[in-house]
Scaffold this motif. Structure first.
Motif, PDB file in Angstrom:
ATOM      1  N   GLY A 189     124.627  14.853  41.922  1.00 43.79           N
ATOM      2  CA  GLY A 189     123.634  15.111  40.890  1.00 43.79           C
ATOM      3  C   GLY A 189     122.526  16.059  41.245  1.00 43.79           C
ATOM      4  O   GLY A 189     121.477  16.051  40.594  1.00 43.79           O
ATOM      5  N   CYS A 190     122.724  16.903  42.250  1.00 41.13           N
ATOM      6  CA  CYS A 190     121.705  17.918  42.538  1.00 41.13           C
ATOM      7  C   CYS A 190     122.383  19.282  42.687  1.00 41.13           C
ATOM      8  O   CYS A 190     123.584  19.422  42.467  1.00 41.13           O
ATOM      9  CB  CYS A 190     120.859  17.561  43.758  1.00 41.13           C
ATOM     10  N   ALA A 191     121.617  20.284  43.014  1.00 40.64           N
ATOM     11  CA  ALA A 191     122.123  21.650  43.127  1.00 40.64           C
ATOM     12  C   ALA A 191     121.490  22.312  44.341  1.00 40.64           C
ATOM     13  O   ALA A 191     120.541  21.771  44.929  1.00 40.64           O
ATOM     14  CB  ALA A 191     121.800  22.441  41.852  1.00 40.64           C
ATOM     15  N   VAL A 192     122.010  23.472  44.724  1.00 45.20           N
ATOM     16  CA  VAL A 192     121.433  24.220  45.845  1.00 45.20           C
ATOM     17  C   VAL A 192     120.874  25.537  45.342  1.00 45.20           C
ATOM     18  O   VAL A 192     121.436  26.164  44.442  1.00 45.20           O
ATOM     19  CB  VAL A 192     122.458  24.473  46.968  1.00 45.20           C
ATOM     20  N   ALA A 193     119.774  25.943  45.936  1.00 49.74           N
ATOM     21  CA  ALA A 193     119.134  27.214  45.589  1.00 49.74           C
ATOM     22  C   ALA A 193     118.766  27.953  46.870  1.00 49.74           C
ATOM     23  O   ALA A 193     118.179  27.363  47.787  1.00 49.74           O
ATOM     24  CB  ALA A 193     117.884  26.972  44.744  1.00 49.74           C
ATOM     25  N   ALA A 194     119.116  29.231  46.940  1.00 41.55           N
ATOM     26  CA  ALA A 194     118.748  30.067  48.079  1.00 41.55           C
ATOM     27  C   ALA A 194     117.330  30.579  47.866  1.00 41.55           C
ATOM     28  O   ALA A 194     117.099  31.737  47.524  1.00 41.55           O
ATOM     29  CB  ALA A 194     119.738  31.209  48.248  1.00 41.55           C
ATOM     30  N   LEU A 195     116.387  29.674  48.035  1.00 45.66           N
ATOM     31  CA  LEU A 195     114.965  29.963  47.897  1.00 45.66           C
ATOM     32  C   LEU A 195     114.289  29.639  49.224  1.00 45.66           C
ATOM     33  O   LEU A 195     114.532  28.575  49.798  1.00 45.66           O
ATOM     34  CB  LEU A 195     114.343  29.121  46.780  1.00 45.66           C
ATOM     35  N   ALA A 196     113.426  30.530  49.699  1.00 43.63           N
ATOM     36  CA  ALA A 196     112.802  30.328  51.005  1.00 43.63           C
ATOM     37  C   ALA A 196     111.597  29.415  50.955  1.00 43.63           C
ATOM     38  O   ALA A 196     111.076  29.011  52.005  1.00 43.63           O
ATOM     39  CB  ALA A 196     112.424  31.674  51.617  1.00 43.63           C
ATOM     40  N   SER A 197     111.127  29.087  49.768  1.00 40.83           N
ATOM     41  CA  SER A 197     110.113  28.054  49.568  1.00 40.83           C
ATOM     42  C   SER A 197     110.329  27.495  48.172  1.00 40.83           C
ATOM     43  O   SER A 197     110.935  28.142  47.324  1.00 40.83           O
ATOM     44  CB  SER A 197     108.685  28.611  49.709  1.00 40.83           C
ATOM     45  N   SER A 198     109.825  26.305  47.948  1.00 36.69           N
ATOM     46  CA  SER A 198     109.957  25.706  46.623  1.00 36.69           C
ATOM     47  C   SER A 198     108.912  26.286  45.689  1.00 36.69           C
ATOM     48  O   SER A 198     107.716  26.200  45.968  1.00 36.69           O
ATOM     49  CB  SER A 198     109.773  24.188  46.700  1.00 36.69           C
ATOM     50  N   PRO A 199     109.319  26.875  44.555  1.00 34.94           N
ATOM     51  CA  PRO A 199     108.314  27.329  43.586  1.00 34.94           C
ATOM     52  C   PRO A 199     107.503  26.181  42.995  1.00 34.94           C
ATOM     53  O   PRO A 199     106.320  26.356  42.681  1.00 34.94           O
ATOM     54  CB  PRO A 199     109.161  28.016  42.507  1.00 34.94           C
ATOM     55  N   LEU A 200     108.120  25.004  42.867  1.00 34.79           N
ATOM     56  CA  LEU A 200     107.455  23.852  42.280  1.00 34.79           C
ATOM     57  C   LEU A 200     106.803  22.998  43.357  1.00 34.79           C
ATOM     58  O   LEU A 200     107.240  22.999  44.518  1.00 34.79           O
ATOM     59  CB  LEU A 200     108.463  23.012  41.494  1.00 34.79           C
ATOM     60  N   PRO A 201     105.757  22.253  43.002  1.00 33.54           N
ATOM     61  CA  PRO A 201     105.109  21.373  43.990  1.00 33.54           C
ATOM     62  C   PRO A 201     106.104  20.373  44.572  1.00 33.54           C
ATOM     63  O   PRO A 201     107.016  19.905  43.891  1.00 33.54           O
ATOM     64  CB  PRO A 201     104.026  20.659  43.173  1.00 33.54           C
ATOM     65  N   VAL A 202     105.910  20.052  45.847  1.00 36.69           N
ATOM     66  CA  VAL A 202     106.830  19.147  46.531  1.00 36.69           C
ATOM     67  C   VAL A 202     106.100  18.420  47.650  1.00 36.69           C
ATOM     68  O   VAL A 202     105.196  18.972  48.275  1.00 36.69           O
ATOM     69  CB  VAL A 202     108.042  19.924  47.099  1.00 36.69           C
ATOM     70  N   THR A 203     106.479  17.172  47.875  1.00 39.48           N
ATOM     71  CA  THR A 203     106.044  16.421  49.042  1.00 39.48           C
ATOM     72  C   THR A 203     107.246  16.299  49.968  1.00 39.48           C
ATOM     73  O   THR A 203     108.163  15.517  49.689  1.00 39.48           O
ATOM     74  CB  THR A 203     105.533  15.026  48.659  1.00 39.48           C
ATOM     75  N   PRO A 204     107.300  17.056  51.043  1.00 40.32           N
ATOM     76  CA  PRO A 204     108.487  17.061  51.892  1.00 40.32           C
ATOM     77  C   PRO A 204     108.739  15.703  52.543  1.00 40.32           C
ATOM     78  O   PRO A 204     107.804  14.967  52.865  1.00 40.32           O
ATOM     79  CB  PRO A 204     108.169  18.124  52.946  1.00 40.32           C
TER      80      PRO A 204
END
Length: 363
Positions: free
Chosen positions: A82-97
């Motif tokens: 139920g998720c996907a992968v994105a070749a992004l070097a940072s998350s555009p959206l806010p995130v708590t790692p």
């Protein structure tokens, strides 16, 4: 011919909301069940990340095919939960790692505190084979001024915690917070390189030689030099251009070494400024020319890189591919420009992420 291998870190995201998902353990488990013999995918520091590594390749078309296949497999395994992968070097959206459950990662979190929490950044590492540590260190000494251009070409991290960072590669700025990261002074020999690493380990500040985060280093695991300055590239074709340039830089530097040509003596202070300028500007403004360390239009400096390694590119059969790829990037932009244009067109960082998920899977 020198072989090249690529490691890419991908961001796990919700396919609808675009928000990062801490599901790397589940994706890896699914990948293992699908093919227990495969060892392509690995966990990373944060559970929102998934890494894969290609096999060493001498032919860039085969490398491109493998990167595309690995991205497709990563997307398939992620989609199964139920998720996907994105070749992004940072998350555009806010995130708590979320830090992975691992004794090494726990040590790092205890040692470095908030720096570890901030390291949800995703890179592309390129390994190029060398004949010996002595050749490898000679290469490291001679490629130093050209490394910021690889950052500029690959720049793919303009957004940070839901805001425009004003950088093209903010990932590279976050990465510099590690105490062992960044450009290096001239080593001069493999013996001095290894002595420097031993001295760093003796301080107790880093856990092992895997944490020697030089911009380019001797790989602790393979007979390669490892380039560590690039963002993960939005498009697989850009990753291949990056790999071809890295191999050509290694071959050019090795030839200079064998010919007795001394490396440029730029100080670490100047190299850090060049790296900052590349992270800030990407391909849209000015960069520091590796020979003069003075500002010039980005297009002129990038074309100077191609000219510097032209003979090696031609010998490897990569010249046309790299010329076309570089000119395409100069015309249409790197990942950072693509992301900003998507935001301008859609007004939504969620749409930026979902569009980049689709682009990650493109050949």
């Amino acid at each position: 011919m020198r072989t090249v291998g690529v490691e890419e870190e991908l961001l796990l995201v919700d396919p609808v909301t675009g928000e990062p998902r801490a599901l790397s353990a589940a994706v890896l488990a699914r990948a293992s069940l699908d093919d227990a013999e495969q060892d392509v995918f690995e966990k990373e520091l944060h559970e929102q990340m998934l890494e894969f590594a290609t096999h060493p390749q001498a032919d860039m078309e085969r490398l491109h095919t493998e990167i595309v296949r690995c991205r497709e497999e990563a997307g398939r395994h992620a989609g199964g939960i139920g998720c996907a992968v994105a070749a992004l070097a940072s998350s555009p959206l806010p995130v708590t790692p979320s830090i992975g459950v691992n004794r090494r990662y726990e040590w790092m979190a205890d040692q470095y505190g908030v720096v570890v929490q901030e390291q949800l950044v995703l890179g592309c590492h390129v390994h190029v084979s060398v004949g010996s540590d002595e050749e490898g260190v000679a290469v490291i000494d001679r490629v130093r001024p050209w490394l910021p251009l690889l950052t500029a070409l690959s720049a793919n991290s303009p957004f940070w915690q839901g805001e425009d960072s004003s950088y093209s590669s903010y990932r590279s700025r976050v990465w510099q917070r590690w105490p062992s990261a960044g450009p290096t002074e001239l080593f001069g020999s493999a013996e001095r390189y290894h002595r420097r690493v031993a001295d760093m380990l003796a301080t107790g500040t880093i856990l092992d030689d895997g944490m020697v985060y030089f911009d380019v280093r001797l790989s602790p695991r393979y007979p390669t030099v490892e380039f560590r300055v690039a963002d993960v590239c939005l498009d697989a074709t850009t990753a291949v251009v990056l790999a071809a340039l890295a191999r050509a830089l290694v071959e050019t530097a090795a030839r200079e070494w064998r010919a007795g040509t001394e490396p440029a003596g730029h100080s670490v202070s100047l190299l850090r400024l060049a790296a900052w300028r590349a992270a800030r500007s990407g391909l849209t403004e000015e960069l520091l020319h590796p020979a003069t360390m003075r500002r010039m239009p980005a297009a002129a400096v990038v074309r100077a890189l191609v000219e510097h390694v032209e003979e090696a590119l031609a010998d490897h059969g990569d010249l046309d591919r790299v010329r076309e790829g570089v000119e395409t990037l100069l015309r249409h932009g790197n990942g950072a420009r693509v992301q900003r244009e998507l935001l301008e067109r859609t007004g939504s960082l969620r749409e930026v992420v979902t569009a980049c998920v689709r682009r990650t899977q493109a050949a």
